[in-house]
Design a protein around this motif. Structure first.
Motif, PDB file in Angstrom:
ATOM      1  N   PRO A  25       0.776  -1.179  -0.252  1.00 43.09           N
ATOM      2  CA  PRO A  25      -0.162   0.009   0.082  1.00 43.09           C
ATOM      3  C   PRO A  25       0.815   1.251  -0.087  1.00 43.09           C
ATOM      4  CG  PRO A  25      -0.784  -1.602   1.443  1.00 43.09           C
ATOM      5  CD  PRO A  25       0.441  -2.066   1.207  1.00 43.09           C
ATOM      6  N   ALA A  26       0.398   2.508  -0.636  1.00 41.52           N
ATOM      7  CA  ALA A  26       1.089   3.543  -0.649  1.00 41.52           C
ATOM      8  C   ALA A  26       0.226   4.703   0.172  1.00 41.52           C
ATOM      9  CB  ALA A  26       1.158   4.092  -2.140  1.00 41.52           C
ATOM     10  N   ILE A  27       0.959   5.241   1.189  1.00 50.09           N
ATOM     11  CA  ILE A  27       0.431   6.237   2.158  1.00 50.09           C
ATOM     12  C   ILE A  27       0.763   7.612   1.669  1.00 50.09           C
ATOM     13  CG2 ILE A  27       0.359   6.564   4.547  1.00 50.09           C
ATOM     14  CD1 ILE A  27       1.032   3.806   4.962  1.00 50.09           C
ATOM     15  N   SER A  28       0.031   8.729   1.964  1.00 47.04           N
ATOM     16  CA  SER A  28       0.567   9.781   1.940  1.00 47.04           C
ATOM     17  C   SER A  28      -0.081  10.657   3.217  1.00 47.04           C
ATOM     18  CB  SER A  28      -0.514  10.543   0.889  1.00 47.04           C
ATOM     19  OG  SER A  28      -0.415  11.900   0.794  1.00 47.04           O
ATOM     20  N   ARG A  29       0.875  11.498   3.704  1.00 46.78           N
ATOM     21  CA  ARG A  29       0.560  12.100   5.037  1.00 46.78           C
ATOM     22  C   ARG A  29       0.869  13.689   4.703  1.00 46.78           C
ATOM     23  NH1 ARG A  29       3.442   7.325   6.881  1.00 46.78           N
ATOM     24  NH2 ARG A  29       2.606   6.288   8.383  1.00 46.78           N
ATOM     25  N   VAL A  30       1.165  14.012   3.364  1.00 45.97           N
ATOM     26  CA  VAL A  30       1.287  15.354   2.964  1.00 45.97           C
ATOM     27  C   VAL A  30       0.032  16.097   2.942  1.00 45.97           C
ATOM     28  CG1 VAL A  30       2.414  16.795   1.272  1.00 45.97           C
ATOM     29  CG2 VAL A  30       3.291  14.525   1.779  1.00 45.97           C
ATOM     30  N   GLY A  31      -0.519  17.091   3.721  1.00 46.14           N
ATOM     31  CA  GLY A  31      -1.384  17.704   3.967  1.00 46.14           C
ATOM     32  C   GLY A  31      -2.678  16.977   4.069  1.00 46.14           C
ATOM     33  N   GLY A  32      -3.447  17.660   4.991  1.00 47.68           N
ATOM     34  CA  GLY A  32      -4.789  16.959   5.159  1.00 47.68           C
ATOM     35  C   GLY A  32      -4.975  15.495   5.971  1.00 47.68           C
ATOM     36  N   PRO A  33      -5.791  14.865   5.899  1.00 46.56           N
ATOM     37  CA  PRO A  33      -5.733  13.511   6.532  1.00 46.56           C
ATOM     38  C   PRO A  33      -4.888  12.712   5.669  1.00 46.56           C
ATOM     39  CG  PRO A  33      -7.938  13.993   5.129  1.00 46.56           C
ATOM     40  CD  PRO A  33      -7.160  15.292   5.005  1.00 46.56           C
ATOM     41  N   ILE A  34      -4.765  11.520   6.508  1.00 49.96           N
ATOM     42  CA  ILE A  34      -3.755  10.614   6.021  1.00 49.96           C
ATOM     43  C   ILE A  34      -4.543   9.743   4.933  1.00 49.96           C
ATOM     44  CG2 ILE A  34      -2.636   8.299   6.494  1.00 49.96           C
ATOM     45  CD1 ILE A  34      -1.746   9.432   9.102  1.00 49.96           C
ATOM     46  N   LEU A  35      -4.087   9.382   3.694  1.00 50.40           N
ATOM     47  CA  LEU A  35      -4.940   8.569   2.828  1.00 50.40           C
ATOM     48  C   LEU A  35      -3.678   7.462   2.358  1.00 50.40           C
ATOM     49  CD1 LEU A  35      -6.197  11.441   0.147  1.00 50.40           C
ATOM     50  CD2 LEU A  35      -7.487  10.216   1.950  1.00 50.40           C
ATOM     51  N   ALA A  36      -4.690   6.061   1.791  1.00 55.59           N
ATOM     52  CA  ALA A  36      -3.726   5.274   1.434  1.00 55.59           C
ATOM     53  C   ALA A  36      -4.365   4.550   0.272  1.00 55.59           C
ATOM     54  CB  ALA A  36      -3.812   4.105   2.774  1.00 55.59           C
ATOM     55  N   THR A  37      -3.781   4.167  -0.627  1.00 57.39           N
ATOM     56  CA  THR A  37      -4.258   3.374  -1.915  1.00 57.39           C
ATOM     57  C   THR A  37      -3.627   2.020  -1.899  1.00 57.39           C
ATOM     58  OG1 THR A  37      -2.577   4.290  -3.406  1.00 57.39           O
ATOM     59  CG2 THR A  37      -4.849   5.338  -3.228  1.00 57.39           C
ATOM     60  N   ALA A  38      -4.393   0.985  -2.273  1.00 56.54           N
ATOM     61  CA  ALA A  38      -3.790  -0.387  -2.254  1.00 56.54           C
ATOM     62  C   ALA A  38      -4.285  -1.003  -3.592  1.00 56.54           C
ATOM     63  CB  ALA A  38      -4.137  -1.207  -1.131  1.00 56.54           C
ATOM     64  N   THR A  39      -3.598  -1.837  -4.401  1.00 54.04           N
ATOM     65  CA  THR A  39      -4.129  -2.508  -5.553  1.00 54.04           C
ATOM     66  C   THR A  39      -4.096  -4.110  -5.466  1.00 54.04           C
ATOM     67  OG1 THR A  39      -3.484  -0.595  -6.776  1.00 54.04           O
ATOM     68  CG2 THR A  39      -4.125  -2.638  -8.047  1.00 54.04           C
ATOM     69  N   PHE A  40      -5.385  -4.546  -5.673  1.00 52.03           N
ATOM     70  CA  PHE A  40      -5.214  -6.005  -5.374  1.00 52.03           C
ATOM     71  C   PHE A  40      -5.243  -6.688  -6.789  1.00 52.03           C
ATOM     72  CE2 PHE A  40      -7.921  -4.827  -1.603  1.00 52.03           C
ATOM     73  CZ  PHE A  40      -7.595  -6.137  -0.877  1.00 52.03           C
TER      74      PHE A  40
END
Length: 370
Positions: A100-115
């Protein structure tokens, strides 16, 4: 007054309403030498998912975007374990294609993951979305009141996120919470990564512009000003997707090469502060008919994404919809030096491929004419 004048940044002077009239501004001194070319700026501009149509629908149907994680997961003491927690949770539903890729840059934490399998992604979204992520202690403290939206796990298929963004009216007021949940892809135009060099060919008609004067001129004013150099077939201004304001960069494609030459002569690339910067479009050069640059890059994008720690990269544009640009999925670490390095490498390969294709086409034409 010289026919090619630099728009003034110190005084608001609207362009003439007469067709083809130049903007009444302070002109570059006659005979002034063009300063040396400067380095291209690397700027990330998020865009609405309506521009993301070229991404393989199979990927978006297998990719989840996640937000609103349990407080214990994102606490400072546990932040280094967040990726492991997300991966362990999702792997209960099926095999992931990459970490999974995680973004903590600005705003809430978001993550994306591909099955690897769309059905696994769909089952994970169906099971996890809107789950109350509070602990039993937190529920008791609230007297078991219903959870707030921010306390419910947000897990959606990227395809659904894009569809929601595309259907959003352009005039909607920006809502940070809604945008954080929906997300938006980020893009980098090829000219932002590397400016075109060398002499143009006689069929080149597109110019990339930077440092446009935004203090005193509206978008309509700038359209009229560019039209004063000749017949502009297509004008594309880069905009901030949140404020809808111009960023000071854009492209203009003229009807003839000579008209484009006139604009370049007035605004060569230099390092002088406050001057409009003009260069021949890298996007136009890469999209020449002799080289299928998009086709050349697509098989290389997956490896570049993996090396940069992104789940997916895409290449898009090069037509009247938008100039050529790279697209990064919502929530990825778009500002990482690793990503910029990978995109820069891809662009260098694409430029070499286009040059070789052009040389091969020229050789073939010479043989045919012999």
């Amino acid at each position: 007054m010289q026919p090619y004048a630099t728009p003034s940044r110190s005084k608001a002077v609207a362009p003439s309403s007469s067709p083809g009239a130049p903007v009444p501004t302070t002109a570059r001194p006659s005979g002034a030498a063009a300063p040396a070319a400067g380095a291209a700026a690397a700027r990330m501009a998020p865009v609405q998912a309506g521009l993301f149509q070229a991404v393989d629908s199979d990927v978006t149907s297998r990719t989840l975007q996640m937000a609103n994680f349990p407080a214990s997961w994102v606490a400072a003491a546990a932040s280094e374990y967040l990726m492991t927690k997300i991966r362990n949770l999702l792997e209960k539903f099926g095999t992931l294609e990459s970490v999974p890729a995680i973004s903590r840059v600005g705003g809430p934490i978001l993550a994306t993951a591909t099955f690897t399998d769309p059905s696994h992604a769909q089952q994970a979204a169906k099971t996890l979305h809107n789950v109350d992520n509070r602990t039993e202690l937190e529920k008791r403290k609230s007297n078991h009141a219903p959870p707030k939206d921010s306390e419910k796990f947000c897990v959606k298929l990227l395809a659904e996120v894009q569809a929601a963004n595309a259907s959003q009216p352009k005039g909607d007021v920006y809502d940070p919470e809604t945008t954080a949940e929906a997300g938006a892809p980020s893009l980098l135009f090829v000219d932002e990564l590397q400016l075109a060099t060398g002499e143009p060919l006689t069929h080149h008609r597109e110019i990339y512009l930077r440092d446009l004067p935004l203090e005193d001129y509206s978008e309509t004013d700038l359209h009229e000003w560019l039209e004063s150099f000749g017949k502009a077939e297509h004008i594309y201004f880069l905009k901030d997707p949140v404020t809808k304001e111009l960023t000071g960069q854009g492209y203009v494609r003229f009807r003839s090469h000579e008209e484009a030459v006139g604009l370049i002569a007035a605004f060569p690339v230099d390092d002088a502060e406050g001057n409009v910067q003009g260069s021949w479009s890298q996007s136009e050069r890469l999209m020449q008919k002799t080289a299928d640059v998009a086709g050349f890059l697509r098989p290389r994008l997956r490896a570049a994404a993996a090396a940069a720690g992104c789940s997916t990269l895409a290449i898009q544009g090069g037509d009247d919809s938008a100039p050529l640009h790279f697209v990064v999925l919502p929530g990825e670490l778009v500002a990482s030096s690793s990503l910029l390095k990978q995109l820069g490498g891809l662009l260098t390969e694409a430029i070499e491929h286009a040059a070789q294709a052009l040389a091969g086409a020229g050789a073939a034409a010479a043989v045919a004419a012999a």
